[in-house]
Design a protein around this motif. Structure first.
Motif, PDB file in Angstrom:
ATOM      1  N   ALA A 104      32.230  39.411  31.955  1.00 14.05           N
ATOM      2  CA  ALA A 104      32.195  38.669  33.258  1.00 14.05           C
ATOM      3  C   ALA A 104      33.233  39.169  34.069  1.00 14.05           C
ATOM      4  CB  ALA A 104      32.093  37.044  32.688  1.00 14.05           C
ATOM      5  N   LEU A 105      34.390  39.210  33.552  1.00 19.19           N
ATOM      6  CA  LEU A 105      35.410  39.762  34.787  1.00 19.19           C
ATOM      7  C   LEU A 105      35.404  40.999  34.994  1.00 19.19           C
ATOM      8  CD1 LEU A 105      37.990  38.963  35.948  1.00 19.19           C
ATOM      9  CD2 LEU A 105      39.227  39.291  33.726  1.00 19.19           C
ATOM     10  N   VAL A 106      34.803  41.853  34.229  1.00 22.83           N
ATOM     11  CA  VAL A 106      34.397  43.375  34.656  1.00 22.83           C
ATOM     12  C   VAL A 106      33.395  43.423  35.716  1.00 22.83           C
ATOM     13  CG1 VAL A 106      33.020  45.330  34.215  1.00 22.83           C
ATOM     14  CG2 VAL A 106      34.706  44.498  32.520  1.00 22.83           C
ATOM     15  N   ARG A 107      32.419  42.284  35.593  1.00 20.56           N
ATOM     16  CA  ARG A 107      31.170  42.091  36.761  1.00 20.56           C
ATOM     17  C   ARG A 107      31.952  41.568  38.062  1.00 20.56           C
ATOM     18  NH1 ARG A 107      28.232  40.467  32.390  1.00 20.56           N
ATOM     19  NH2 ARG A 107      28.742  37.962  33.150  1.00 20.56           N
ATOM     20  N   LEU A 108      32.948  40.644  37.863  1.00 17.68           N
ATOM     21  CA  LEU A 108      33.553  40.057  38.906  1.00 17.68           C
ATOM     22  C   LEU A 108      34.521  41.256  39.710  1.00 17.68           C
ATOM     23  CD1 LEU A 108      34.705  37.935  40.620  1.00 17.68           C
ATOM     24  CD2 LEU A 108      36.405  37.386  39.248  1.00 17.68           C
ATOM     25  N   LEU A 109      35.276  41.922  38.935  1.00 13.41           N
ATOM     26  CA  LEU A 109      35.944  43.080  39.527  1.00 13.41           C
ATOM     27  C   LEU A 109      35.073  44.210  40.308  1.00 13.41           C
ATOM     28  CD1 LEU A 109      38.591  43.911  36.811  1.00 13.41           C
ATOM     29  CD2 LEU A 109      39.000  42.500  39.020  1.00 13.41           C
ATOM     30  N   LYS A 110      33.935  44.514  39.381  1.00  8.52           N
ATOM     31  CA  LYS A 110      32.939  45.631  40.197  1.00  8.52           C
ATOM     32  C   LYS A 110      32.536  44.866  41.710  1.00  8.52           C
ATOM     33  CE  LYS A 110      31.152  47.832  36.186  1.00  8.52           C
ATOM     34  NZ  LYS A 110      30.105  48.166  35.348  1.00  8.52           N
ATOM     35  N   GLY A 111      32.329  43.699  41.608  1.00 12.96           N
ATOM     36  CA  GLY A 111      31.675  42.945  42.795  1.00 12.96           C
ATOM     37  C   GLY A 111      32.617  43.015  43.951  1.00 12.96           C
ATOM     38  N   ILE A 114      36.591  47.166  42.777  1.00 11.76           N
ATOM     39  CA  ILE A 114      37.488  47.563  42.092  1.00 11.76           C
ATOM     40  C   ILE A 114      37.169  48.535  40.905  1.00 11.76           C
ATOM     41  CG2 ILE A 114      39.224  47.012  40.459  1.00 11.76           C
ATOM     42  CD1 ILE A 114      39.519  44.384  41.989  1.00 11.76           C
ATOM     43  N   GLU A 115      37.618  49.642  40.855  1.00 13.59           N
ATOM     44  CA  GLU A 115      37.238  50.704  39.849  1.00 13.59           C
ATOM     45  C   GLU A 115      37.462  50.255  38.411  1.00 13.59           C
ATOM     46  OE1 GLU A 115      35.621  53.566  38.200  1.00 13.59           O
ATOM     47  OE2 GLU A 115      35.504  53.923  40.578  1.00 13.59           O
ATOM     48  N   VAL A 128      40.682  43.816  30.613  1.00 12.69           N
ATOM     49  CA  VAL A 128      40.413  43.459  31.754  1.00 12.69           C
ATOM     50  C   VAL A 128      41.255  42.494  32.724  1.00 12.69           C
ATOM     51  CG1 VAL A 128      38.324  42.925  33.115  1.00 12.69           C
ATOM     52  CG2 VAL A 128      38.107  43.823  30.786  1.00 12.69           C
ATOM     53  N   TRP A 129      41.729  41.715  31.931  1.00 12.27           N
ATOM     54  CA  TRP A 129      42.749  40.839  32.495  1.00 12.27           C
ATOM     55  C   TRP A 129      44.012  41.860  33.192  1.00 12.27           C
ATOM     56  CZ3 TRP A 129      42.263  35.520  32.720  1.00 12.27           C
ATOM     57  CH2 TRP A 129      43.477  34.481  33.310  1.00 12.27           C
ATOM     58  N   ALA A 130      44.376  42.522  32.232  1.00 14.37           N
ATOM     59  CA  ALA A 130      45.656  43.334  32.963  1.00 14.37           C
ATOM     60  C   ALA A 130      45.031  44.277  34.280  1.00 14.37           C
ATOM     61  CB  ALA A 130      45.957  44.571  31.782  1.00 14.37           C
ATOM     62  N   GLN A 134      46.799  43.772  37.940  1.00 14.24           N
ATOM     63  CA  GLN A 134      47.378  45.035  38.853  1.00 14.24           C
ATOM     64  C   GLN A 134      46.555  45.138  40.020  1.00 14.24           C
ATOM     65  OE1 GLN A 134      48.073  48.871  36.855  1.00 14.24           O
ATOM     66  NE2 GLN A 134      47.475  47.620  34.800  1.00 14.24           N
ATOM     67  N   SER A 135      45.213  44.829  40.171  1.00 11.36           N
ATOM     68  CA  SER A 135      44.409  44.873  41.419  1.00 11.36           C
ATOM     69  C   SER A 135      44.808  43.842  42.513  1.00 11.36           C
ATOM     70  CB  SER A 135      42.990  44.653  41.164  1.00 11.36           C
ATOM     71  OG  SER A 135      42.463  45.846  40.183  1.00 11.36           O
TER      72      SER A 135
END
Length: 220
Positions: A104-111, A114-115, A128-130, A134-135
């Motif tokens: 779910a966090l990956v999907r959020l970052l992609k949205g 964020i690479e 993913v939290w790390a 950083q982002s």
């Protein structure tokens, strides 16, 4: 000194409204309450302090290592620690909880554009939290403290829904346990690699029993 941007990033990452489904999981606490192991404020505090040892010896120190490895572009090290923490999830539900929140966090970052190509497959939540930290301009320490706070807030939300626990008691426990989060993080920063990992038999038993619990609110 924490900058305004870092503080806002921390508030966003640790917010209960972060759309990774943290509210849906209890990490075995619901079963512990159902079994009668946790029946009041004092027993809940004892349970949380015990679980916090797991964070101090596993989640938090691994998060710090993942943050540093990602920052240095050490993908093999990231993969190692991501696999390490996934292997440390001792029941099906605890691993599934980690996997689903990570995805779910990956999907959020992609949205957010964020690479995420440097993440292992499948990623652990801590990896993913790390990356999210950083982002969003957080230091490793702030990211770890934010995760500890998010964990505590979620656990108390679980207890408030399943115990006769009012909001005043929730706030009292938050105040009482805040120093313990700082102590846990201090311990996490002092550990060598060969000191990482901690088994919590009570949580493992509660989590395993939760898989067949007849009536439940939470997914773990």
């Amino acid at each position: 000194m924490t900058t305004d941007n870092e503080l806002l990033g921390l508030l966003q990452l640790a917010s209960p409204s972060l759309p990774i489904g943290g509210f849906a999981w209890s990490a075995g606490l619901e079963s512990a309450i159902e079994l009668g192991w946790v029946k009041n404020d004092a027993q809940l505090k004892h349970w949380l302090l015990t679980m916090l040892q797991g964070l101090a010896y596993l989640d938090l120190p691994v998060l710090l290592r993942l943050y540093d490895a990602q920052k240095a572009g050490q993908n093999e090290v990231v993969a190692y620690w991501s696999d390490f923490i996934r292997a440390s999830r001792e029941t099906r539900e605890l691993l599934f909880e980690d996997e689903q929140q990570a995805l779910a966090l990956v999907r959020l970052l992609k949205g957010q554009g964020i690479e995420v190509n440097g993440l292992p497959e499948p990623p652990a939540l801590m990896s993913v939290w790390a990356l999210a930290a950083q982002s969003w301009g957080l230091s490793a320490y702030t990211a770890a403290l934010g995760f500890a706070w998010s964990w505590l807030e979620n656990q108390l939300a679980v207890a408030a829904k399943t115990l006769p626990l009012g909001q005043t008691s929730v706030q009292r426990l938050l105040l009482a346990l805040k120093p313990e989060l700082i102590r846990a993080l201090a311990l996490a920063t002092s550990l060598d690699d060969d000191q990482l990992g901690l088994g919590l038999p009570g949580q493992v038993q509660a989590s395993a029993l939760h898989e067949t619990q007849y009536s439940r609110l939470f997914r773990s």
